[in-house]
Design a protein around this motif. Structure first.
Motif, PDB file in Angstrom:
ATOM      1  N   ARG A 386      54.844 -19.501   7.540  1.00  0.00           N
ATOM      2  CA  ARG A 386      53.772 -20.476   7.641  1.00  0.00           C
ATOM      3  C   ARG A 386      53.522 -20.862   9.092  1.00  0.00           C
ATOM      4  O   ARG A 386      54.451 -21.220   9.810  1.00  0.00           O
ATOM      5  N   SER A 387      52.252 -20.806   9.498  1.00  0.00           N
ATOM      6  CA  SER A 387      51.900 -21.333  10.819  1.00  0.00           C
ATOM      7  C   SER A 387      51.457 -22.792  10.716  1.00  0.00           C
ATOM      8  O   SER A 387      51.273 -23.462  11.722  1.00  0.00           O
ATOM      9  N   PHE A 388      51.263 -23.263   9.473  1.00  0.00           N
ATOM     10  CA  PHE A 388      50.923 -24.660   9.223  1.00  0.00           C
ATOM     11  C   PHE A 388      51.662 -25.131   7.980  1.00  0.00           C
ATOM     12  O   PHE A 388      51.581 -24.506   6.924  1.00  0.00           O
ATOM     13  N   SER A 389      52.406 -26.210   8.104  1.00  0.00           N
ATOM     14  CA  SER A 389      53.099 -26.817   6.970  1.00  0.00           C
ATOM     15  C   SER A 389      52.573 -28.235   6.794  1.00  0.00           C
ATOM     16  O   SER A 389      52.604 -29.042   7.723  1.00  0.00           O
ATOM     17  N   MET A 390      52.090 -28.532   5.592  1.00  0.00           N
ATOM     18  CA  MET A 390      51.468 -29.835   5.349  1.00  0.00           C
ATOM     19  C   MET A 390      52.476 -30.967   5.452  1.00  0.00           C
ATOM     20  O   MET A 390      53.661 -30.782   5.148  1.00  0.00           O
ATOM     21  N   PRO A 391      52.021 -32.136   5.869  1.00  0.00           N
ATOM     22  CA  PRO A 391      52.876 -33.324   5.802  1.00  0.00           C
ATOM     23  C   PRO A 391      52.914 -33.853   4.373  1.00  0.00           C
ATOM     24  O   PRO A 391      52.116 -33.444   3.528  1.00  0.00           O
ATOM     25  N   LEU A 392      53.859 -34.738   4.092  1.00  0.00           N
ATOM     26  CA  LEU A 392      53.938 -35.444   2.804  1.00  0.00           C
ATOM     27  C   LEU A 392      54.049 -34.504   1.605  1.00  0.00           C
ATOM     28  O   LEU A 392      53.575 -34.820   0.510  1.00  0.00           O
ATOM     29  N   TYR A 393      54.614 -33.303   1.817  1.00  0.00           N
ATOM     30  CA  TYR A 393      54.875 -32.420   0.681  1.00  0.00           C
ATOM     31  C   TYR A 393      55.975 -33.042  -0.180  1.00  0.00           C
ATOM     32  O   TYR A 393      56.936 -33.578   0.350  1.00  0.00           O
ATOM     33  N   PRO A 394      55.894 -33.052  -1.518  1.00  0.00           N
ATOM     34  CA  PRO A 394      54.922 -32.371  -2.382  1.00  0.00           C
ATOM     35  C   PRO A 394      53.772 -33.258  -2.848  1.00  0.00           C
ATOM     36  O   PRO A 394      53.016 -32.852  -3.741  1.00  0.00           O
ATOM     37  N   TRP A 395      53.626 -34.468  -2.284  1.00  0.00           N
ATOM     38  CA  TRP A 395      52.657 -35.418  -2.822  1.00  0.00           C
ATOM     39  C   TRP A 395      51.214 -34.963  -2.633  1.00  0.00           C
ATOM     40  O   TRP A 395      50.363 -35.217  -3.500  1.00  0.00           O
ATOM     41  N   ILE A 396      50.923 -34.306  -1.515  1.00  0.00           N
ATOM     42  CA  ILE A 396      49.537 -33.895  -1.268  1.00  0.00           C
ATOM     43  C   ILE A 396      49.034 -32.899  -2.313  1.00  0.00           C
ATOM     44  O   ILE A 396      47.966 -33.095  -2.913  1.00  0.00           O
ATOM     45  N   PRO A 397      49.764 -31.797  -2.595  1.00  0.00           N
ATOM     46  CA  PRO A 397      49.260 -30.900  -3.658  1.00  0.00           C
ATOM     47  C   PRO A 397      49.257 -31.545  -5.037  1.00  0.00           C
ATOM     48  O   PRO A 397      48.430 -31.196  -5.886  1.00  0.00           O
ATOM     49  N   ILE A 398      50.167 -32.494  -5.276  1.00  0.00           N
ATOM     50  CA  ILE A 398      50.159 -33.209  -6.565  1.00  0.00           C
ATOM     51  C   ILE A 398      48.871 -34.013  -6.704  1.00  0.00           C
ATOM     52  O   ILE A 398      48.228 -34.017  -7.762  1.00  0.00           O
ATOM     53  N   VAL A 399      48.469 -34.699  -5.628  1.00  0.00           N
ATOM     54  CA  VAL A 399      47.214 -35.455  -5.646  1.00  0.00           C
ATOM     55  C   VAL A 399      46.033 -34.515  -5.878  1.00  0.00           C
ATOM     56  O   VAL A 399      45.113 -34.822  -6.652  1.00  0.00           O
ATOM     57  N   ALA A 400      46.049 -33.350  -5.215  1.00  0.00           N
ATOM     58  CA  ALA A 400      44.964 -32.373  -5.372  1.00  0.00           C
ATOM     59  C   ALA A 400      44.877 -31.880  -6.812  1.00  0.00           C
ATOM     60  O   ALA A 400      43.780 -31.757  -7.379  1.00  0.00           O
ATOM     61  N   ILE A 401      46.021 -31.599  -7.414  1.00  0.00           N
ATOM     62  CA  ILE A 401      46.037 -31.118  -8.800  1.00  0.00           C
ATOM     63  C   ILE A 401      45.551 -32.214  -9.752  1.00  0.00           C
ATOM     64  O   ILE A 401      44.732 -31.960 -10.654  1.00  0.00           O
ATOM     65  N   CYS A 402      46.035 -33.437  -9.561  1.00  0.00           N
ATOM     66  CA  CYS A 402      45.617 -34.545 -10.439  1.00  0.00           C
ATOM     67  C   CYS A 402      44.119 -34.812 -10.318  1.00  0.00           C
ATOM     68  O   CYS A 402      43.436 -35.041 -11.325  1.00  0.00           O
ATOM     69  N   GLY A 403      43.590 -34.764  -9.092  1.00  0.00           N
ATOM     70  CA  GLY A 403      42.158 -34.959  -8.897  1.00  0.00           C
ATOM     71  C   GLY A 403      41.337 -33.884  -9.579  1.00  0.00           C
ATOM     72  O   GLY A 403      40.303 -34.163 -10.200  1.00  0.00           O
ATOM     73  N   SER A 404      41.812 -32.645  -9.494  1.00  0.00           N
ATOM     74  CA  SER A 404      41.090 -31.537 -10.132  1.00  0.00           C
ATOM     75  C   SER A 404      41.167 -31.628 -11.653  1.00  0.00           C
ATOM     76  O   SER A 404      40.198 -31.315 -12.345  1.00  0.00           O
ATOM     77  N   LEU A 405      42.328 -32.037 -12.172  1.00  0.00           N
ATOM     78  CA  LEU A 405      42.451 -32.225 -13.625  1.00  0.00           C
ATOM     79  C   LEU A 405      41.492 -33.307 -14.107  1.00  0.00           C
ATOM     80  O   LEU A 405      40.919 -33.202 -15.195  1.00  0.00           O
ATOM     81  N   TYR A 406      41.320 -34.313 -13.282  1.00  0.00           N
ATOM     82  CA  TYR A 406      40.369 -35.383 -13.625  1.00  0.00           C
ATOM     83  C   TYR A 406      38.954 -34.818 -13.749  1.00  0.00           C
ATOM     84  O   TYR A 406      38.206 -35.167 -14.674  1.00  0.00           O
ATOM     85  N   VAL A 407      38.583 -33.940 -12.806  1.00  0.00           N
ATOM     86  CA  VAL A 407      37.264 -33.305 -12.874  1.00  0.00           C
ATOM     87  C   VAL A 407      37.137 -32.480 -14.143  1.00  0.00           C
ATOM     88  O   VAL A 407      36.108 -32.520 -14.836  1.00  0.00           O
ATOM     89  N   GLU A 408      38.190 -31.724 -14.485  1.00  0.00           N
ATOM     90  CA  GLU A 408      38.146 -30.877 -15.677  1.00  0.00           C
ATOM     91  C   GLU A 408      37.958 -31.709 -16.948  1.00  0.00           C
ATOM     92  O   GLU A 408      37.132 -31.388 -17.797  1.00  0.00           O
ATOM     93  N   ILE A 409      38.744 -32.759 -17.067  1.00  0.00           N
ATOM     94  CA  ILE A 409      38.648 -33.616 -18.255  1.00  0.00           C
ATOM     95  C   ILE A 409      37.270 -34.263 -18.342  1.00  0.00           C
ATOM     96  O   ILE A 409      36.665 -34.342 -19.414  1.00  0.00           O
ATOM     97  N   SER A 410      36.757 -34.706 -17.195  1.00  0.00           N
ATOM     98  CA  SER A 410      35.427 -35.323 -17.168  1.00  0.00           C
ATOM     99  C   SER A 410      34.358 -34.338 -17.604  1.00  0.00           C
ATOM    100  O   SER A 410      33.430 -34.688 -18.339  1.00  0.00           O
ATOM    101  N   GLU A 411      34.460 -33.085 -17.142  1.00  0.00           N
ATOM    102  CA  GLU A 411      33.483 -32.064 -17.528  1.00  0.00           C
ATOM    103  C   GLU A 411      33.538 -31.788 -19.028  1.00  0.00           C
ATOM    104  O   GLU A 411      32.501 -31.643 -19.687  1.00  0.00           O
TER     105      GLU A 411
END
Length: 443
Positions: A386-411
């Motif tokens: 990796r040339s870039f490692s995100m901060p606050l792992y694993p919370w950032i991808p968890i937030v991204a997944i939860c936000g996307s699941l919200y979109v799916e359920i809403s659709e």
């Protein structure tokens, strides 16, 4: 197939890449969404929070993709990411969705909206809206058919132009606004406010969509492992500030009841009040230029997915779509095939409807990408690749997944028939993949 990707010109540096992210996200939504978000949220404070929440969810998504993109420099974006993480069939379906459905629908919708605004601004016959849309789409296609330094330059120019009225609206609202609507609720001024905070956030997520397009052109970015994460993250941050700033400026300048009643015309009304009729017309012209910039970002991005799939032999007539124009070093056949599909969308369908139902499958594949962060981390726990490692792992991808699941359920709750159509179009790619993979193995 071949190594045609090596023939692509790496003409996108950090500035052009940043402009592509900002310019592709900011289309017309920032100018027309304030009224609908306010009405759904129920109050100006909740509406501001909705814009912030949507931006933070988008930022979490962008950071997740940036980490994956820093490990892969091949053209194709989520087609490549999903293929590398989950296998060829899932990668193919992600690419198939973008090439035959989502990409053309987005291009057609943006061009169609340009045509409508163009004839309205200049008082032309509404029958000229579709020809105007086709001309706009073809014009941007021509820019993308010559060396990509021109499409990169066009993106920088259009993004700069669209930022000028945004800055003007923010400054006017902050310093000259006379109707402080902050704190007002829609219930006080309108009986039509419906939907709630969740629907308001959903509306902002659609307005923030488009940031992932940069990943599709990794093969044309200079030093993509470093440039791509910077461009995605800082680009989304710029858009977040712009969206929140314009919304705050609008709420400072107009009473809440006026905002709700005006709806999509809110920002134009504000600009006309602030800067006169000329100011309103200049804003309309800026919106047209903004749409051209967004259209450019889509045409730069989506045909590269087709090119990448063809380069792997995983699309009908792959040898043709994998070809690079030797003078421009751009995949012109892929570009014009997708423009042709976009024109069909303009003429024979309702592109807005198609983009709405494509959102479900788009976010479905986003979830796979975000989950892929955990798989890649498990394979490379110390970040050697990796040339870039995100901060606050694993919370950032968890937030991204939860936000996307919200979109799916809403659709699913709001448009079940659209979800079924969307899934059916993706599923139709499976027999195509089986046929192509068998033919490739025989060869």
């Amino acid at each position: 197939m071949g190594n045609n990707e090596q023939k692509l010109n790496r003409g996108f540096g950090l500035t052009a890449s940043l402009a592509l992210v900002v310019g592709t996200i900011i289309g017309s939504g920032i100018f027309f969404k304030q009224g609908s978000v306010l009405e759904s949220a129920g109050s100006t404070n909740a509406a501001m929070l909705a814009w912030i929440a949507g931006g933070l969810l988008t930022l979490a998504s962008g950071i997740s993709v940036a980490e994956i993109g820093s490990q892969m420099d091949k053209t194709g974006g989520i087609y490549i990411y999903i293929e590398k993480i989950y296998g060829k069939i899932w990668g193919f379906l992600a690419g198939w969705m973008q090439v035959v459905f989502y990409g053309p629908a987005m291009m057609g919708s943006i061009a169609a909206y340009f045509g409508i605004l163009f004839v309205d601004l200049f008082g032309l016959s509404k029958s000229l809206a579709i020809p105007s849309a086709i001309i706009a789409l073809s014009f941007v296609g021509l820019i993308n058919s010559i060396p990509n330094r021109f499409s990169a330059g066009f993106q920088i120019i259009t993004t700069t132009v669209k930022m000028l009225p945004i800055i003007a609206l923010i400054i006017f609202g902050l310093f000259f606004g006379q109707h402080d609507a902050i704190g007002q609720t829609v219930a006080q001024v309108s009986q039509s406010g419906q939907g709630g905070f969740g629907v308001a956030v959903l509306a902002t997520l659609f307005a923030y969509d488009g940031w992932v397009t940069l990943a599709n052109i990794s093969g044309e970015i200079k030093n993509p492992q470093k440039v791509l994460p910077k461009a995605i993250i800082f680009g989304i941050l710029i858009v977040l500030v712009a969206y929140v700033g314009v919304s705050f400026g609008v709420y400072q300048s107009l009473p809440a009841n006026t905002i709700v009643k005006l709806g999509q015309n809110t920002t134009l009304y504000m600009a006309t009040n602030a800067f006169g009729i000329i100011g309103g017309r200049l804003l309309s012209i800026a919106v047209l230029i903004s749409l051209l910039g967004t259209l450019n970002g889509k045409i730069v991005s989506f045909p590269r997915v087709l090119f990448a799939m063809a380069n792997d032999g995983l699309f009908p007539f792959a040898k043709q779509f994998a070809k690079i124009n030797m003078r421009s070093r751009t995949p012109n056949k892929s570009i014009w095939f997708m423009i042709f599909l976009g024109i069909l969308m303009i003429v024979f369908t309702n592109p807005d409807r198609l983009t709405d139902i494509a959102i479900f499958t788009t976010f479905l594949f986003y979830i796979l990408v975000f989950a892929g962060v955990f798989k890649l981390r498990k394979k490379d726990p110390f970040g050697e690749k990796r040339s870039f490692s995100m901060p606050l792992y694993p919370w950032i991808p968890i937030v991204a997944i939860c936000g996307s699941l919200y979109v799916e359920i809403s659709e699913i709750m709001h448009d079940l028939s659209g979800v079924i159509i969307s899934i059916a179009i993706v599923a139709a790619g499976y027999p195509v993949y089986i046929f192509l993979s068998r033919r490739t193995n025989k060869e």
